[in-house]
Design an enzyme around this catalytic site. Structure first.
Site, PDB file in Angstrom:
ATOM      1  N   PRO A 144       0.778  -1.244   0.000  1.00  0.00           N
ATOM      2  CA  PRO A 144       0.000   0.000   0.000  1.00  0.00           C
ATOM      3  C   PRO A 144       0.812   1.298   0.000  1.00  0.00           C
ATOM      4  O   PRO A 144       0.803   2.062   0.980  1.00  0.00           O
ATOM      5  CB  PRO A 144      -0.841  -0.137   1.271  1.00  0.00           C
ATOM      6  CG  PRO A 144       0.041  -0.914   2.199  1.00  0.00           C
ATOM      7  CD  PRO A 144       0.786  -1.892   1.334  1.00  0.00           C
ATOM      8  N   CYS A 145       1.475   1.568  -1.107  1.00  0.00           N
ATOM      9  CA  CYS A 145       2.223   2.827  -1.193  1.00  0.00           C
ATOM     10  C   CYS A 145       1.288   4.036  -1.183  1.00  0.00           C
ATOM     11  O   CYS A 145       1.733   5.163  -0.935  1.00  0.00           O
ATOM     12  CB  CYS A 145       3.108   2.834  -2.448  1.00  0.00           C
ATOM     13  SG  CYS A 145       2.265   2.425  -3.973  1.00  0.00           S
ATOM     14  N   HIS A 146      -0.019   3.807  -1.418  1.00  0.00           N
ATOM     15  CA  HIS A 146      -0.978   4.917  -1.365  1.00  0.00           C
ATOM     16  C   HIS A 146      -1.163   5.422   0.066  1.00  0.00           C
ATOM     17  O   HIS A 146      -1.708   6.517   0.262  1.00  0.00           O
ATOM     18  CB  HIS A 146      -2.328   4.488  -1.949  1.00  0.00           C
ATOM     19  CG  HIS A 146      -2.979   3.352  -1.226  1.00  0.00           C
ATOM     20  ND1 HIS A 146      -2.663   2.030  -1.465  1.00  0.00           N
ATOM     21  CD2 HIS A 146      -3.938   3.332  -0.253  1.00  0.00           C
ATOM     22  CE1 HIS A 146      -3.398   1.252  -0.693  1.00  0.00           C
ATOM     23  NE2 HIS A 146      -4.167   2.014   0.061  1.00  0.00           N
TER      24      HIS A 146
END
Length: 351
Positions: free
Chosen positions: A316-318
């Site tokens: 989850p780089c978001h």
């Protein structure tokens, strides 16, 4: 490169709601600020108020927002019926050849098939069919099928022809490929746009939005790290990924269980593993992440590693934002980053 239809052809297709052009181009409506796919059922605007784009990305960067009625972001993941017809033909007969004459017999222009497949699969229809056939042959070889049976069963008239095609695709002759692996790729539709996914025998290796600028680099990175061919196909990990993504977008899944394979530099791998530890519904700043890694002051390096992540959403780089609370960068576009965060905070429903 594929060739975009002429302006007249796109105009006529849009005005007649020709669904066979869905995914080939998109239409921006200046008076409303939205963009649509050709088959949009909404009332058609005047010709002088429309402009055409070859990709979703071009329309978004021109300032248009997606139409809520025809949902153009889903157009690439839900292929038009004539494309589905071709795909079903390949899946129903994965060992057979589909020539241009066969395509015409199905009522489809080979040129249109070529243009669509280059744009959405990165190869011509004939190359896609050949890659699918060779991918099936590799699976047969790994299952222990005799090489002579594989060659004859996949439409090749000679050992040398099969061996040359196989070696060009997989980098080794078929006789030495019983323990070989390849990466299979497939399209996955989502409420925020189509994704391309890839997996090998060990797990998921790729999940990216199809309009991301770095897509070509990501495929090159896959070939570099895994040293194997990338071909269209399916495997159990992709089936599991589809199911879990659907549950995620429905708000019913907070953790993914599908196995992941994400080789990179030692620092990149440390960053990606740290991303996996950020809880659902929470965020961290680049500075926080750097401190967690024992690399205070390395937030720019963390940002670069974030941008090199090949498995969106699941890694989850978001969930990484700027220290001041602003979103910062995101390869899939800031609007997608905001929607993913809103989904996880429970303030937005995507399905």
């Amino acid at each position: 490169m594929y060739s975009t239809p002429t302006a007249r052809e796109m105009h006529d297709a849009f005005m007649t709601r020709d669904a066979s052009y869905d995914g080939i181009f998109f239409t921006g409506v200046r008076t409303t600020g939205i963009f649509c796919r050709p088959s949009c059922p909404a009332r058609k605007p005047k010709s002088e108020n429309i402009e055409f784009f070859s990709t979703v990305r071009e329309a978004l960067f021109a300032g248009y927002r997606p139409c809520e009625r025809c949902r153009p972001l889903n157009a690439l993941g839900s292929h038009p019926e004539w494309v589905m017809k071709l795909l079903r033909r390949i899946e129903d007969e994965p060992t057979g050849r589909v020539r241009d004459t066969d395509v015409r017999t199905m009522g489809i222009q080979p040129e249109r098939a070529r243009r669509y497949f280059i744009k959405h699969f990165g190869m011509t229809f004939q190359a896609y069919s050949r890659a699918r056939r060779l991918g099936h042959s590799l699976h047969s070889i790994r299952e222990g099928t005799r090489l002579d049976d594989v060659i004859l069963g996949h439409g090749y008239e000679s050992h040398s022809g099969f061996r040359d095609a196989f070696s060009r695709t997989f980098g080794r002759p078929p006789g030495k490929s019983q323990k070989s692996d390849c990466i299979v790729t497939a399209m996955i539709e989502s409420p925020i746009g189509p994704l391309v996914a890839g997996a090998n025998a060990e797990g998921v290796v790729l999940l990216e939005f199809t309009d991301r600028r770095m897509m070509e680099h990501q495929f090159s990175s896959l070939r570099k790290h895994f040293r194997c061919a990338v071909v269209p196909g399916e495997n159990p990990h992709l089936d599991a990924l589809r199911r879990e993504l659907c549950e995620y977008f429905d708000g019913k899944r907070k953790q993914f269980t599908v196995p992941l394979v994400f080789p990179g530099t030692p620092f990149e791998e440390r960053v990606w593993k740290a991303l996996l530890k950020i809880p659902y519904g929470q965020t961290r700043s680049y500075e926080d992440l750097a401190q967690t890694l024992g690399a205070a002051g390395a937030q720019r390096a963390v940002g670069r590693a974030n941008g090199m992540n090949r498995i969106a959403i699941i890694i989850p780089c978001h969930r990484v934002i700027n220290k001041n609370g602003q979103l910062g960068g995101y390869g899939g576009g800031l609007w997608r980053k905001q929607r993913l965060l809103d989904l996880e905070r429970g303030v937005l429903t995507l399905t």
